[in-house]
Design an enzyme around this catalytic site. Structure first.
Site, PDB file in Angstrom:
ATOM      1  N   PRO A  47       0.813  -1.218   0.000  1.00 30.49           N
ATOM      2  CA  PRO A  47       0.000   0.000   0.000  1.00 30.49           C
ATOM      3  C   PRO A  47       0.850   1.273   0.000  1.00 30.49           C
ATOM      4  O   PRO A  47       1.792   1.396   0.792  1.00 30.49           O
ATOM      5  CB  PRO A  47      -0.809  -0.109   1.293  1.00 30.49           C
ATOM      6  CG  PRO A  47      -0.861  -1.576   1.577  1.00 30.49           C
ATOM      7  CD  PRO A  47       0.444  -2.129   1.103  1.00 30.49           C
ATOM      8  N   CYS A  48       0.517   2.187  -0.884  1.00 23.63           N
ATOM      9  CA  CYS A  48       1.198   3.482  -0.930  1.00 23.63           C
ATOM     10  C   CYS A  48       0.585   4.454   0.071  1.00 23.63           C
ATOM     11  O   CYS A  48       1.274   5.285   0.651  1.00 23.63           O
ATOM     12  CB  CYS A  48       1.114   4.074  -2.335  1.00 23.63           C
ATOM     13  SG  CYS A  48       1.966   3.093  -3.583  1.00 23.63           S
ATOM     14  N   ASN A  49      -0.736   4.367   0.248  1.00 22.81           N
ATOM     15  CA  ASN A  49      -1.434   5.187   1.225  1.00 22.81           C
ATOM     16  C   ASN A  49      -1.421   4.425   2.548  1.00 22.81           C
ATOM     17  O   ASN A  49      -1.886   3.288   2.623  1.00 22.81           O
ATOM     18  CB  ASN A  49      -2.873   5.438   0.783  1.00 22.81           C
ATOM     19  CG  ASN A  49      -2.954   6.260  -0.485  1.00 22.81           C
ATOM     20  OD1 ASN A  49      -3.353   7.408  -0.473  1.00 22.81           O
ATOM     21  ND2 ASN A  49      -2.572   5.671  -1.613  1.00 22.81           N
ATOM     22  N   ARG A  68       3.479   7.012   1.540  1.00 20.40           N
ATOM     23  CA  ARG A  68       4.923   6.783   1.470  1.00 20.40           C
ATOM     24  C   ARG A  68       5.474   7.098   0.084  1.00 20.40           C
ATOM     25  O   ARG A  68       6.588   7.610  -0.071  1.00 20.40           O
ATOM     26  CB  ARG A  68       5.254   5.329   1.839  1.00 20.40           C
ATOM     27  CG  ARG A  68       4.673   4.309   0.882  1.00 20.40           C
ATOM     28  CD  ARG A  68       5.154   2.894   1.147  1.00 20.40           C
ATOM     29  NE  ARG A  68       4.584   1.984   0.163  1.00 20.40           N
ATOM     30  CZ  ARG A  68       5.080   1.770  -1.046  1.00 20.40           C
ATOM     31  NH1 ARG A  68       6.180   2.410  -1.432  1.00 20.40           N
ATOM     32  NH2 ARG A  68       4.506   0.937  -1.884  1.00 20.40           N
ATOM     33  N   SER A  69       4.700   6.791  -0.977  1.00 19.21           N
ATOM     34  CA  SER A  69       5.187   6.916  -2.346  1.00 19.21           C
ATOM     35  C   SER A  69       4.000   7.132  -3.268  1.00 19.21           C
ATOM     36  O   SER A  69       3.013   6.397  -3.186  1.00 19.21           O
ATOM     37  CB  SER A  69       5.947   5.650  -2.752  1.00 19.21           C
ATOM     38  OG  SER A  69       6.410   5.727  -4.083  1.00 19.21           O
TER      39      SER A  69
END
Length: 226
Positions: A47-49, A68-69
């Protein structure tokens, strides 16, 4: 989705709703997405969120999001701003609040090389500003929290049928929430288009969205896809 609605049996949407309904001054309305027990692995599906924090100030529901990204084209612009603003609107409606600000904390915001040409075109600007000049109709979310499961179950039954069978207007017209009903009209046009309909024929399926922001978005999508 599953991590927000069913984290080892915990529905974080339900928890946040009831927490803020009982205490509008709470600072503990946090949703977690990153799972250290599962996500410290080599994978392209981490997960990015990672974290959502909900606060109420001056009768408005605000949302802070830690990421994070983030790819600015597909992640931020294509998914995240839509999914979180919709969830923010839904929870604000359930709590009878106005929608407040949305703040992003992004560790790495980036643009992939294969999106460079598209980004340059976006920066140059679009001469077609209909969406802002003509103040299109916008249907808001009106569903109630206690009806959410039933509403979504019924919505996905119609959505599944749209993939293979054109539905009569009555099936979609009877759906109770105006915003989610508009999404069904959009999806019907999408699947008609995917099955080979001409552009003019596809646009006829957007008649129920006439004058709305979603009609503008759908027309621009089909014109580009064509």
């Amino acid at each position: 989705g599953p991590r927000i609605r069913d984290w080892n049996g915990v529905d974080q949407v339900r928890k946040i709703y009831h927490l803020l309904k009982s205490d509008q001054n709470s600072r503990r309305a946090v949703m977690t997405i990153f799972d250290p027990d599962r996500d410290f692995v080599s994978s392209k599906d981490i997960p990015c969120n990672n974290w959502l924090h909900w606060t109420i100030r001056n009768n408005k529901l605000n949302l802070s999001i830690a990421i994070r990204s983030n790819d600015i084209i597909w992640g931020f612009s294509g998914i995240n701003t839509f999914e979180w603003s919709l969830l923010q609107e839904m929870i604000a409606h359930w709590l009878r609040l106005e929608v407040g600000v949305q703040t992003y904390f992004i560790g790495s915001l980036h643009l992939y090389d294969h999106h460079a040409a598209r980004a340059a075109k976006l920066i140059q600007g679009n001469s077609d500003e209909r969406c802002y000049i003509n103040a299109p109709i916008r249907h808001g979310y009106e569903g109630e929290f206690d009806n959410l499961k039933t509403d979504l179950d019924n919505w996905f039954k119609i959505e599944e049928r749209l993939r293979s069978t054109p539905l009569a207007d009555e099936r979609i017209n009877s759906y109770p929430d105006p915003l989610l009903r508009d999404y069904l009209y959009m999806l019907r046009a999408y699947w008609v288009h995917k099955r080979g309909a001409r552009l003019d024929e596809t646009k006829r399926y957007l008649a129920n969205l006439k004058g709305t922001d979603l009609e503008i978005a759908a027309n621009e999508y089909f014109e580009r896809a064509n």
